[in-house]
Design a protein around this motif. Structure first.
Motif, PDB file in Angstrom:
ATOM      1  N   CYS A  25       0.867  -1.171   0.000  1.00  0.00           N
ATOM      2  CA  CYS A  25       0.000   0.000   0.000  1.00  0.00           C
ATOM      3  C   CYS A  25       0.903   1.221   0.000  1.00  0.00           C
ATOM      4  CB  CYS A  25      -0.904   0.002   1.232  1.00  0.00           C
ATOM      5  SG  CYS A  25      -1.832   1.540   1.441  1.00  0.00           S
ATOM      6  N   LEU A  27       1.216   4.086   1.104  1.00  0.00           N
ATOM      7  CA  LEU A  27       1.009   5.081   2.155  1.00  0.00           C
ATOM      8  C   LEU A  27       1.827   4.668   3.368  1.00  0.00           C
ATOM      9  CD1 LEU A  27      -2.881   5.574   1.965  1.00  0.00           C
ATOM     10  CD2 LEU A  27      -1.157   7.219   1.217  1.00  0.00           C
ATOM     11  N   ASP A  58      -4.194   5.056  -6.388  1.00  0.00           N
ATOM     12  CA  ASP A  58      -5.115   5.920  -5.679  1.00  0.00           C
ATOM     13  C   ASP A  58      -4.559   7.346  -5.639  1.00  0.00           C
ATOM     14  OD1 ASP A  58      -6.175   7.257  -3.063  1.00  0.00           O
ATOM     15  OD2 ASP A  58      -7.523   5.562  -3.400  1.00  0.00           O
ATOM     16  N   PRO A  59      -5.394   8.367  -5.819  1.00  0.00           N
ATOM     17  CA  PRO A  59      -4.901   9.748  -5.801  1.00  0.00           C
ATOM     18  C   PRO A  59      -4.201  10.142  -4.507  1.00  0.00           C
ATOM     19  CG  PRO A  59      -7.135   9.652  -6.684  1.00  0.00           C
ATOM     20  CD  PRO A  59      -6.830   8.287  -6.132  1.00  0.00           C
ATOM     21  N   ASP A  60      -4.523   9.456  -3.410  1.00  0.00           N
ATOM     22  CA  ASP A  60      -3.894   9.786  -2.129  1.00  0.00           C
ATOM     23  C   ASP A  60      -2.550   9.103  -1.927  1.00  0.00           C
ATOM     24  OD1 ASP A  60      -6.027  11.422  -1.374  1.00  0.00           O
ATOM     25  OD2 ASP A  60      -7.141   9.738  -0.505  1.00  0.00           O
ATOM     26  N   SER A  61      -2.092   8.324  -2.897  1.00  0.00           N
ATOM     27  CA  SER A  61      -0.838   7.592  -2.759  1.00  0.00           C
ATOM     28  C   SER A  61       0.343   8.555  -2.584  1.00  0.00           C
ATOM     29  CB  SER A  61      -0.588   6.720  -3.986  1.00  0.00           C
ATOM     30  OG  SER A  61      -1.609   5.764  -4.145  1.00  0.00           O
ATOM     31  N   ASP A  62       1.327   8.103  -1.829  1.00  0.00           N
ATOM     32  CA  ASP A  62       2.566   8.853  -1.667  1.00  0.00           C
ATOM     33  C   ASP A  62       3.421   8.632  -2.912  1.00  0.00           C
ATOM     34  OD1 ASP A  62       5.137   9.747  -0.983  1.00  0.00           O
ATOM     35  OD2 ASP A  62       4.816   9.317   1.134  1.00  0.00           O
ATOM     36  N   ASP A  63       3.757   9.701  -3.616  1.00  0.00           N
ATOM     37  CA  ASP A  63       4.520   9.571  -4.862  1.00  0.00           C
ATOM     38  C   ASP A  63       5.852   8.862  -4.660  1.00  0.00           C
ATOM     39  OD1 ASP A  63       2.536  10.807  -6.284  1.00  0.00           O
ATOM     40  OD2 ASP A  63       3.481  12.792  -6.288  1.00  0.00           O
TER      41      ASP A  63
END
Length: 212
Positions: A25, A27, A58-63
């Protein structure tokens, strides 16, 4: 990551599996503020058809946890445990050997001759901080399964561990794609280590991360 027993027979596959799949995941998760990993041991014939395109993250993912598409060119290397994994008498012999060089910084056991840096499957752990003993839920000491590293090497370790073709590029101004080819960042330039229990038949896996 997906690995097959036919390609990496050294991996401790369970008796009923020949495929290792590692997902995470993208994040931060406690307690180490690292990606949460999920590991599956499977049979290749149950994997099914391959996706033509990878699903969008997911847009909230940590790049920093989303790898850049790149070509993987694995190779087998010979490595040895870091100094703290050796008997005290052998450590003393190595330090004495290093003292014989006019400039000890030119060649060292830790940087050039012991555990390989970067992402790898199996082998010895290259701890960034103090070594950690990882145990499964039944109290068995677990073995190193794989390392996912932010950086494959630095200018110093690259003298030995970088591909020969890339060594001339290892200068103070080396392009980031040489040192960080997958564009990952675990903590602050750290690594994520996965460990497997060799005593439990189901081969449970746990993880820990360290930063610089």
């Amino acid at each position: 990551m997906q690995l097959f027993a036919r390609d990496v027979p050294e991996l401790p596959f369970p008796d009923d599996a020949d495929t290792l799949q590692v997902l995470w995941c993208p994040l931060d998760h406690e307690p180490y503020f690292q990606p949460h990993t999920i590991v599956r041991w499977r049979k290749a014939e149950t994997v099914g058809s391959l996706l033509i395109e990878a699903p969008a993250p997911d847009p909230d993912s940590d790049d920093s946890y989303l790898p850049t598409a790149c070509v993987l060119s694995p190779e087998r290397v010979e490595e040895y445990p870091a100094g703290w994994g050796l008997p005290a008498e052998l450590r003393e012999r190595i330090w004495a050997w290093e003292d014989e060089f006019p400039n000890p910084d030119d060649w060292s056991y830790f940087d050039h001759l012991s555990s390989a840096p970067g992402s790898k499957v199996g082998g010895w752990v290259r701890w960034i901080q103090d070594p950690v003993q990882v145990e499964c839920s039944k109290g068995h000491e677990m073995a190193h399964l794989l390392t996912i590293a932010s950086r494959e090497f630095d200018i110093e370790t690259g003298k030995r561990w970088a591909p020969i073709e890339e060594r001339p590029l290892l200068t103070p101004h080396a392009p980031s794609e040489i040192l960080y080819p997958a564009d990952l960042m675990i903590q602050d330039g750290g690594s994520l280590y996965l460990f497997v229990c060799l005593e439990c038949p189901e081969r449970p896996v746990d993880s820990v991360s360290q930063g610089s």
